[in-house]
Design a protein around this motif. Structure first.
Motif, PDB file in Angstrom:
ATOM      1  N   THR A  12       0.819  -1.214   0.000  1.00 28.33           N
ATOM      2  CA  THR A  12       0.000   0.000   0.000  1.00 28.33           C
ATOM      3  C   THR A  12       0.851   1.262   0.000  1.00 28.33           C
ATOM      4  O   THR A  12       0.401   2.305  -0.453  1.00 28.33           O
ATOM      5  CB  THR A  12      -0.930   0.015   1.228  1.00 28.33           C
ATOM      6  OG1 THR A  12      -0.123  -0.106   2.405  1.00 28.33           O
ATOM      7  CG2 THR A  12      -1.936  -1.128   1.162  1.00 28.33           C
ATOM      8  N   ALA A  13       2.091   1.166   0.465  1.00 28.53           N
ATOM      9  CA  ALA A  13       2.949   2.352   0.541  1.00 28.53           C
ATOM     10  C   ALA A  13       4.038   2.396  -0.523  1.00 28.53           C
ATOM     11  O   ALA A  13       4.546   3.468  -0.833  1.00 28.53           O
ATOM     12  CB  ALA A  13       3.600   2.426   1.923  1.00 28.53           C
ATOM     13  N   ALA A  14       4.397   1.219  -1.102  1.00 26.47           N
ATOM     14  CA  ALA A  14       5.512   1.209  -2.047  1.00 26.47           C
ATOM     15  C   ALA A  14       5.499  -0.051  -2.913  1.00 26.47           C
ATOM     16  O   ALA A  14       4.821  -1.029  -2.594  1.00 26.47           O
ATOM     17  CB  ALA A  14       6.837   1.294  -1.304  1.00 26.47           C
ATOM     18  N   ILE A  15       6.267   0.029  -3.973  1.00 28.85           N
ATOM     19  CA  ILE A  15       6.516  -1.114  -4.843  1.00 28.85           C
ATOM     20  C   ILE A  15       8.012  -1.394  -4.764  1.00 28.85           C
ATOM     21  O   ILE A  15       8.825  -0.473  -4.853  1.00 28.85           O
ATOM     22  CB  ILE A  15       6.109  -0.807  -6.296  1.00 28.85           C
ATOM     23  CG1 ILE A  15       4.617  -0.502  -6.381  1.00 28.85           C
ATOM     24  CG2 ILE A  15       6.490  -1.953  -7.218  1.00 28.85           C
ATOM     25  CD1 ILE A  15       4.175   0.017  -7.731  1.00 28.85           C
ATOM     26  N   GLU A  16       8.369  -2.675  -4.591  1.00 29.04           N
ATOM     27  CA  GLU A  16       9.769  -3.045  -4.468  1.00 29.04           C
ATOM     28  C   GLU A  16      10.081  -4.190  -5.421  1.00 29.04           C
ATOM     29  O   GLU A  16       9.318  -5.150  -5.531  1.00 29.04           O
ATOM     30  CB  GLU A  16      10.077  -3.474  -3.039  1.00 29.04           C
ATOM     31  CG  GLU A  16      11.527  -3.837  -2.800  1.00 29.04           C
ATOM     32  CD  GLU A  16      11.800  -4.162  -1.354  1.00 29.04           C
ATOM     33  OE1 GLU A  16      12.082  -3.223  -0.585  1.00 29.04           O
ATOM     34  OE2 GLU A  16      11.731  -5.351  -1.014  1.00 29.04           O
ATOM     35  N   SER A  17      11.211  -4.074  -6.124  1.00 28.80           N
ATOM     36  CA  SER A  17      11.673  -5.116  -7.036  1.00 28.80           C
ATOM     37  C   SER A  17      13.100  -5.503  -6.649  1.00 28.80           C
ATOM     38  O   SER A  17      13.966  -4.639  -6.533  1.00 28.80           O
ATOM     39  CB  SER A  17      11.632  -4.602  -8.479  1.00 28.80           C
ATOM     40  OG  SER A  17      12.151  -5.577  -9.349  1.00 28.80           O
ATOM     41  N   VAL A  68       4.359   8.125  -2.839  1.00 26.30           N
ATOM     42  CA  VAL A  68       4.503   9.584  -2.825  1.00 26.30           C
ATOM     43  C   VAL A  68       5.605  10.045  -3.768  1.00 26.30           C
ATOM     44  O   VAL A  68       6.000  11.205  -3.747  1.00 26.30           O
ATOM     45  CB  VAL A  68       4.757  10.116  -1.385  1.00 26.30           C
ATOM     46  CG1 VAL A  68       3.554   9.861  -0.501  1.00 26.30           C
ATOM     47  CG2 VAL A  68       6.015   9.501  -0.801  1.00 26.30           C
ATOM     48  N   GLY A  69       6.117   9.110  -4.589  1.00 24.63           N
ATOM     49  CA  GLY A  69       7.084   9.476  -5.612  1.00 24.63           C
ATOM     50  C   GLY A  69       8.545   9.338  -5.250  1.00 24.63           C
ATOM     51  O   GLY A  69       9.408   9.686  -6.050  1.00 24.63           O
ATOM     52  N   GLU A  70       8.870   8.849  -4.083  1.00 30.04           N
ATOM     53  CA  GLU A  70      10.271   8.635  -3.713  1.00 30.04           C
ATOM     54  C   GLU A  70      10.791   7.387  -4.421  1.00 30.04           C
ATOM     55  O   GLU A  70      10.138   6.353  -4.431  1.00 30.04           O
ATOM     56  CB  GLU A  70      10.409   8.477  -2.199  1.00 30.04           C
ATOM     57  CG  GLU A  70      10.035   9.730  -1.434  1.00 30.04           C
ATOM     58  CD  GLU A  70      10.035   9.494   0.070  1.00 30.04           C
ATOM     59  OE1 GLU A  70      10.132   8.334   0.505  1.00 30.04           O
ATOM     60  OE2 GLU A  70       9.927  10.491   0.800  1.00 30.04           O
TER      61      GLU A  70
END
Length: 145
Positions: free
Chosen positions: A20-25, A57-59
Motif C-alpha cells: 500500500t505504501a511502495a513497490i519493491e523489485s 509519494v514518488g520517492e
C-alpha cells in the motif's frame, strides 16, 4: 592438460512486492568460475543484489549489495552427466547423483544445475564438459571394481 577456470553465470529468481505504501523489485546477478581439480570441480560464485523501490509519494531508490562469495565442491563420483548445449545461449547442464550435491547453488533444481557461458567461451566449456565427463566415467569404473 590444465584448463583455465570457466566463467559462468547462474540463474537466480528475483521478486516483486506491491504494498500500500511502495513497490519493491529485487533482482540478482550471479557470476562465478568453474575450476577443474584432480578430485572433481569447484564452483564458486558471487551475487549482486539490486533492490529498487518506488513509494506512492514518488520517492525512488536503488540499493546495490554485493553478497559474500560462496562455493561448492563436487567430486567426480557425484557427477551423473554433463553436456554443453545451445549455440546462441550456450550452457553447461550438469546432473548430480544426489539431491544434496547442488544444495544452495543459485538456480539448481533438484539434481540439475545449468551454468550459462559466453559464446566466446564455448570451446573452453566444451573442454570442461569432456574432461569432467571422462573423469566421472572413470570414477564410476573405479567404484565398480
Amino acid at each position: 592438460m590444465a584448463l583455465h577456470p570457466l566463467p559462468v553465470q547462474l540463474s537466480q529468481l528475483g521478486s516483486n512486492t506491491v504494498g500500500t505504501a511502495a513497490i519493491e523489485s529485487v533482482s540478482y546477478r550471479t557470476e562465478g568460475l568453474l575450476h577443474l581439480a584432480d578430485w572433481g570441480f569447484l564452483l564458486e560464485w558471487t551475487t549482486t543484489q539490486t533492490t529498487q523501490r518506488v513509494s506512492m509519494v514518488g520517492e525512488v531508490g536503488t540499493d546495490v549489495k554485493q553478497l559474500p562469495k560462496e562455493s561448492v565442491e563436487v567430486p567426480f563420483e557425484d557427477v551423473a552427466s554433463i553436456r554443453l548445449v545451445g549455440w546462441w545461449h550456450p550452457r553447461l547442464e550438469i546432473r548430480a547423483k544426489g539431491l544434496d550435491v547442488f544444495a544452495g547453488v543459485p538456480g539448481a533444481q533438484g539434481v540439475n544445475v545449468w551454468l550459462r557461458v559466453e559464446r566466446r567461451d564455448r570451446s573452453l566449456a566444451r573442454a570442461h564438459a569432456i574432461e569432467i565427463g571422462e573423469r566421472a566415467a572413470a570414477a564410476d569404473g573405479e567404484l565398480l571394481e
